[in-house]
Design an enzyme around this catalytic site. Structure first.
Site: not given
Length: 524
Positions: A234, A462, A489
């Site tokens: 991320s 995602d 995610h």
């Protein structure tokens, strides 16, 4: 609207208990690393004092895991302001799980960051050590660090008291009138002012990713690694790509999972992310409506409207929870649902939470929102969301012009109708518009000439870091894309063997996934 963010992989770990080309990475000749400036020599030459990790725990979950004898911890000293290396310093918390292999097997350190921004990498490393398998733990010391201002690192980005956090998140600004906009903007300015007063502008000015990657390079040297091997989830992909730009000759291998696209401005990135969450909500709705007792009915096309009817009344009438001192309001309901959209495994729990909401009980959705805000059962918060705000303000363009604010807020509403208040968008500036120091990064196409091929992992569904961002980042860095089909995610070391095997082969031996390689998430 809920402050949808690039959520850290760590939150998934906490909640669910886990959570053919070839390149000779280890031996690829590259230019020698640039010499270290003399003013920084004392930082690059320091020796870490390793010891028990228990004093580094900043949450009850960390307290439980940090007593593991496999882990040791230390503080890395770095300049607070790299322009003033002889001035104030900061301390970076570091956790290490030593390699379990022989000295001959060991490659070096694998640095990991779980994202956020604001998630502590020490907790991520502790949570990953049993997930990555012996293919990684035999070859690497697994090392997590809390970026400056985050977790156990000092000084801390701590802007609000726990009671203020409760009040701050409970407020809903759903009045689009000029008076309503003014109230929302006063709220944002108050937050920025409190951060400046309690943290200090000298700290706020130096917490962006620009400075984090300089800390990471010192850590690389102090750990004894000529080049860095790195895994970023991320927001951690932003750390990775920024490091590659700053120190291209010092990269050995790098996995960027759930990519942040550095070319996007604040408006584009935020609206795209909102669309990603709506896509995940639609996927959840399509699944839910096939299940018995789905709280959203039987028609997937009506799922968003049905949900709106359940949550919009919370603006004026919050519902009870299991805690007699707390209720569930609109903002927390949206946040709780958003948190559950990060991982398909949470969809059954989300259905239970929405069903209970329909019956007047907001307990489960509040628990999910508490997880998002990193609020413990004791009512204490970590500084994860405060760090998220501060780092985001330093890394992104500020949206201040009225037309741009409207474009941003209206775009979010249009992109994610499940978060709609039903009363129209409130075109108010956010705290970054009032931040007391200017940003240290700007949208740009990354340029990292000379780095070995990186691997970018991107999941088609995602919600927080949309798939296309990974496609674009892989192209910009001349890396290799690993496409993963599913709704979740990030993907690495979360139970999908197809993904994990490819990443382990790359990190250890430099074997890239084949061109066009793809995997399907387990459980999809």
């Amino acid at each position: 609207m809920s402050p949808l963010r690039r959520s850290p992989f760590l939150l998934v770990l906490v909640l669910v208990g886990v959570l053919a080309g070839c390149t000779t990475v280890a031996g690829t000749p590259t230019a020698a690393p640039a010499p270290t400036p003399d003013a920084l020599n004392r930082y690059y030459s320091q020796t870490l004092s390793w010891g028990p990790c228990a004093p580094f725990a900043t949450s009850s979950d960390a307290a439980r895991s940090f007593g593991d004898p496999r882990f040791d911890c230390a503080k890395l000293e770095v300049p607070l302001d790299y322009a003033k290396p002889d001035g104030k310093t900061a301390q970076i918390a570091v956790l290490r799980a030593r390699s379990t292999g022989t000295p001959q097997q060991r490659i070096g350190s694998l640095l990991v960051n779980p994202g956020g921004p604001g998630a502590p990498g020490t907790e991520a490393a502790a949570g990953l050590v049993d997930k990555v398998g012996p293919g990684i733990t035999n070859r690497f010391d697994l090392v997590g660090f809390d970026p400056r201002g985050v977790g156990a690192s000092r000084p801390s980005l701590d802007c609000l008291t726990d009671a203020e956090q409760d009040r701050y998140r409970a407020q809903v600004f759903a009045d689009p009138s000029p008076a309503g906009v003014a109230a929302a903007e006063a709220h944002s300015k108050q937050y920025a002012d409190l951060c400046a007063q309690r943290v200090g502008t000298d700290v706020l000015a130096n917490v962006g990713t620009r400075d984090v990657v300089k800390d990471m390079d010192i850590l690389r040297q102090v750990l004894g690694d000529e080049k860095v091997t790195y895994y970023g989830y991320s927001y951690g992909t932003s750390i990775g790509s920024t490091y590659a730009e700053a120190f291209p000759s010092r990269v050995r291998a790098m996995v960027l999972d759930g990519a942040v696209d550095p070319t996007q401005d604040t408006i584009t990135g935020t609206v795209d992310q909102s669309a990603g969450f709506q896509q995940a909500f639609d996927a959840y709705g399509a699944w839910c409506t096939t299940q018995a007792n789905c709280p959203l009915g039987r028609d997937p096309k009506a799922a968003t409207a049905t949900f709106q009817k359940l949550v919009q009344p919370l603006i004026d009438r919050p519902v009870r929870t299991g805690d007699p001192t707390r209720t569930l309001g609109f903002q927390d309901a949206i946040t709780g649902v958003s948190q559950a959209l990060y991982l398909r495994a949470l969809w059954p729990a989300l259905s239970v939470g929405i069903s209970r909401l329909a019956g007047g009980d907001g307990s489960l959705l509040l628990t999910l929102a508490d997880l998002y805000y990193s609020r413990g059962a004791d009512g204490k918060y970590s500084n994860m969301l405060e760090a998220f705000q501060a780092i985001s303000c330093m890394d992104n363009t500020r949206v201040t012009a009225p037309a741009d604010v409207a474009k941003l807020v209206d775009g979010q509403y249009a992109a994610a109708p499940f978060t709609d208040t039903g009363r129209g968008p409130v075109d108010a500036k956010d705290p970054c518009a009032y931040w007391p120091v200017p940003p240290t990064m700007a949208p740009h196409t990354p340029k990292a000439d000379g780095i070995p091929p990186v691997v970018v992992v991107s999941v088609t569904g995602d919600p927080a870091t949309p798939y296309q961002a990974g496609v674009d980042l892989a192209k910009d860095l001349n890396g290799r894309l690993l496409k993963v089909d599913g709704t979740q995610h990030t993907a690495g070391y979360q139970g999908t063997k197809c993904v994990d095997d490819k990443l382990t082969a790359y990190l250890t031996d430099g074997t890239l996934p084949a061109e066009g390689a793809s995997c399907v998430l387990s459980g999809s």
